[in-house]
Enzyme design. Sequence first.
Site, short mmCIF file in Angstrom:
data_model
loop_
_atom_site.label_atom_id
_atom_site.label_comp_id
_atom_site.label_asym_id
_atom_site.label_seq_id
_atom_site.Cartn_x
_atom_site.Cartn_y
_atom_site.Cartn_z
N GLU A 64 41.28 46.86 -6.87
CA GLU A 64 40.85 47.83 -7.93
C GLU A 64 41.48 47.66 -9.37
O GLU A 64 40.84 47.81 -10.32
CB GLU A 64 41.34 49.14 -7.22
CG GLU A 64 40.58 49.65 -6.29
CD GLU A 64 38.88 49.99 -6.65
OE1 GLU A 64 38.63 49.89 -7.72
OE2 GLU A 64 38.08 49.42 -5.64
N TYR A 122 41.82 57.00 -12.11
CA TYR A 122 40.81 56.14 -11.44
C TYR A 122 41.40 55.38 -10.33
O TYR A 122 40.76 55.36 -9.22
CB TYR A 122 39.86 55.06 -12.49
CG TYR A 122 39.11 54.27 -11.66
CD1 TYR A 122 38.14 54.70 -11.08
CD2 TYR A 122 39.86 52.99 -11.28
CE1 TYR A 122 37.32 53.64 -10.38
CE2 TYR A 122 39.25 52.01 -10.28
CZ TYR A 122 37.91 52.34 -9.96
OH TYR A 122 37.20 51.54 -9.12
N ASP A 149 34.51 55.68 -13.05
CA ASP A 149 34.74 54.56 -14.01
C ASP A 149 33.48 54.31 -14.65
O ASP A 149 32.68 55.44 -14.83
CB ASP A 149 35.15 53.25 -13.02
CG ASP A 149 33.68 52.85 -12.24
OD1 ASP A 149 32.76 53.53 -12.40
OD2 ASP A 149 33.74 51.65 -11.76
#
Length: 354
Positions: free
Chosen positions: A43, A126, A144
């Site tokens: 991520e 996020y 995002d």
Amino acid sequence: MSAQPRGAPGPDVAALLVAWFKQVARDLPWRRTADPYRIWVSEVMLQQTQVATVIPYFEKFVARFPMVEALAEASEPDVLAHWSGLGYYSRARMLHRAAKVIAHQHGGKLPGTAAALRELPGFGPYTAGAVASIAFGEQTPLVDGNVVRVLSRLFAVEGDPSTKPVQEKLWKLAGGLVPAREPGSFNQSLMELGALVCTPRNPTCLLCPVRVACAAQKAGQVARFPFPKAKKPRKALAWTCAVVFEEGKVLLGRRPQKGLFGGLWELPSAEGDAAKLSASLGPGFTLGAAIGKVSRTLTHRDLTLSLVHATRTRPMAQLGGYLEYLWVTPKEAGALGMSTAMSACLELAFPMKA
Ligand code: SF4
């Protein structure tokens, strides 16, 4: 009919998206694991970087640092060397700092909720939402760039999505959609829809699993959403870099942690022209002929690096403005943590050797 929050009448957007995701999801290395550490690394790498670029970096990184403890124990130059070329190096430094906290304060295990993850260095909303929902199954949203686009169209959200009120609205909408069952699959499905179907230009609405719920599509106004972001003016940045080459080795310095390219290796450089470089290097160096220029586009800056030959006129104990310095062959320099702009400078200075 437009998209409805969870529990409201109307099409079950979450169920439609999760079912679609299970059919079309791309087979990616971080989707083959349930290891929160690997999901976290992926991520962080995927922020600002394309999937295809991330795959080889991810594989190399987790092979070298297979667990949180291995990352925590590594030196920062080693971590940066494995990030070299991915850009946005503060991500790697934060990942490293957070790994130390997880190793020393959490017994090597990532905390399992978005709220607890947010306490760690580098975990913004996020990343915390992604790790908590995908690795731990917490019913928590994420937003995002892809999700901004999908939700802006699905709910016909007006206004600049980079502003705080619109951001808050999008997070609220995402929070209203994320289901208790398979929240991680749902969050990934939103991002996957943005990547594969609800693309910036010419989205393939005919293939979209939530077309029936899309307000922009229903109004025939897909191209209107998301609203354009206000453009930040780009800044031109000019550096001059010294190529000091002695007995087959080139002089490099490691930048201070803070600021652009923090902690990375580079040719001794100064912002400005050759006079600025000469002043920053001090009296122990003489500048010579120009070699050429390298240009790179950064997020908000256009960077131009002008290379000049330089010779050392006296022994040196330190390299002013740098954390440390090294003499390496141009080939060895390739294994150090270095920006792609600086790698291009070395290729220009040493075309056959770098
Ligand atoms: Fe995006 Fe079109 Fe699907 Fe709406 S219908 S979410 S605009 S792909």
